[in-house]
Design a protein around this motif. Structure first.
Motif, short mmCIF file in Angstrom:
data_model
loop_
_atom_site.label_atom_id
_atom_site.label_comp_id
_atom_site.label_asym_id
_atom_site.label_seq_id
_atom_site.Cartn_x
_atom_site.Cartn_y
_atom_site.Cartn_z
N ASN A 32 -8.58 2.59 -6.49
CA ASN A 32 -7.74 2.38 -7.67
C ASN A 32 -6.27 2.75 -7.54
OD1 ASN A 32 -9.79 1.50 -9.71
ND2 ASN A 32 -10.71 3.40 -8.99
N ASP A 33 -5.92 3.72 -6.73
CA ASP A 33 -4.53 4.18 -6.65
C ASP A 33 -3.71 3.27 -5.75
OD1 ASP A 33 -5.41 6.26 -8.20
OD2 ASP A 33 -5.04 7.84 -6.70
N PRO A 34 -2.43 3.14 -6.03
CA PRO A 34 -1.58 2.34 -5.14
C PRO A 34 -1.48 3.01 -3.76
CG PRO A 34 -0.26 3.46 -6.79
CD PRO A 34 -1.69 3.72 -7.14
N PRO A 35 -1.22 2.21 -2.73
CA PRO A 35 -1.07 2.80 -1.40
C PRO A 35 0.03 3.86 -1.40
CG PRO A 35 -1.21 0.42 -1.24
CD PRO A 35 -1.07 0.76 -2.70
N PRO A 36 -0.19 4.95 -0.69
CA PRO A 36 0.84 5.98 -0.63
C PRO A 36 2.04 5.51 0.19
CG PRO A 36 -0.94 6.50 0.87
CD PRO A 36 -1.36 5.28 0.10
N VAL A 37 3.16 6.11 -0.05
CA VAL A 37 4.41 5.74 0.63
C VAL A 37 4.66 6.76 1.74
CG1 VAL A 37 6.88 5.34 0.33
CG2 VAL A 37 5.27 4.72 -1.50
N ALA A 38 4.56 6.30 2.98
CA ALA A 38 4.68 7.21 4.13
C ALA A 38 6.03 7.91 4.18
CB ALA A 38 4.42 6.45 5.43
N SER A 39 7.10 7.20 3.85
CA SER A 39 8.43 7.81 3.93
C SER A 39 8.65 8.88 2.86
CB SER A 39 9.53 6.75 3.85
OG SER A 39 9.52 6.12 2.59
N THR A 40 7.83 8.87 1.83
CA THR A 40 7.89 9.94 0.83
C THR A 40 7.23 11.20 1.39
OG1 THR A 40 7.89 8.38 -1.00
CG2 THR A 40 7.20 10.62 -1.51
N ALA A 41 6.11 11.01 2.07
CA ALA A 41 5.40 12.15 2.66
C ALA A 41 6.13 12.70 3.89
CB ALA A 41 3.98 11.73 3.05
N GLN A 42 6.80 11.80 4.61
CA GLN A 42 7.50 12.17 5.84
C GLN A 42 8.81 11.37 5.89
OE1 GLN A 42 8.87 13.90 8.44
NE2 GLN A 42 6.76 14.55 8.69
N PRO A 43 9.92 11.95 5.46
CA PRO A 43 11.18 11.21 5.36
C PRO A 43 11.66 10.55 6.66
CG PRO A 43 11.35 13.26 4.17
CD PRO A 43 10.05 13.32 4.92
N ALA A 44 11.18 11.00 7.80
CA ALA A 44 11.59 10.40 9.08
C ALA A 44 10.95 9.03 9.32
CB ALA A 44 11.26 11.34 10.23
N VAL A 45 9.95 8.68 8.54
CA VAL A 45 9.27 7.39 8.70
C VAL A 45 10.19 6.28 8.17
CG1 VAL A 45 7.30 5.99 7.97
CG2 VAL A 45 6.96 8.41 8.52
N ASP A 51 6.24 -0.80 3.96
CA ASP A 51 5.79 -2.15 3.61
C ASP A 51 4.58 -2.57 4.43
OD1 ASP A 51 7.91 -2.32 1.80
OD2 ASP A 51 9.23 -3.31 3.26
N VAL A 52 4.58 -2.21 5.71
CA VAL A 52 3.45 -2.53 6.58
C VAL A 52 2.19 -1.83 6.08
CG1 VAL A 52 2.52 -2.28 8.92
CG2 VAL A 52 4.90 -2.96 8.58
N ILE A 53 2.30 -0.55 5.77
CA ILE A 53 1.16 0.22 5.28
C ILE A 53 0.70 -0.31 3.93
CG2 ILE A 53 0.42 2.50 4.47
CD1 ILE A 53 2.33 3.63 6.71
N ALA A 54 1.64 -0.60 3.04
CA ALA A 54 1.28 -1.11 1.71
C ALA A 54 0.50 -2.42 1.82
CB ALA A 54 2.52 -1.29 0.86
N LEU A 71 -1.35 -7.44 11.94
CA LEU A 71 -0.59 -6.27 11.49
C LEU A 71 0.39 -5.86 12.59
CD1 LEU A 71 -1.88 -3.14 9.68
CD2 LEU A 71 -0.38 -2.92 11.63
N ALA A 72 -0.07 -5.79 13.82
CA ALA A 72 0.78 -5.36 14.94
C ALA A 72 1.90 -6.37 15.19
CB ALA A 72 -0.06 -5.17 16.19
N VAL A 73 1.59 -7.63 15.18
CA VAL A 73 2.60 -8.65 15.44
C VAL A 73 3.65 -8.66 14.34
CG1 VAL A 73 2.98 -11.16 15.55
CG2 VAL A 73 1.11 -10.13 16.83
#
Length: 78
Positions: A32-45, A51-54, A71-73
């Protein structure tokens, strides 16, 4: 693809995508929850990886990458 995006999030941030106090809460979040934002958890991302993770963790399978290779391409080509 969903699981791969979760692993990518974990690899980039050092955190699991949905840290919750119980298995039931974690499963609920995955559904149910939206995908987490990696750059919020780790600003260096880089934000491009958000967008790829989402997309990889989209709730609707038709909105995800069609394969892990796709995904990789897409990530490598932008």
């Amino acid at each position: 693809v969903y699981a791969l995006a979760c692993v990518l999030y974990h690899a980039l941030t050092g955190c699991v995508p949905y840290e919750k106090p119980s298995d039931v809460a974690r499963l609920f979040a995955h559904v149910n929850d939206p995908p987490p934002v990696a750059s919020t958890a780790q600003p260096a991302v880089p934000h491009e990886l958000d967008d790829v993770i989402a997309r990889g963790m989209a709730k609707d399978p038709d909105e995800r990458y069609q394969s892990a290779g796709d995904l990789a391409v897409r990530r490598c080509r932008g």
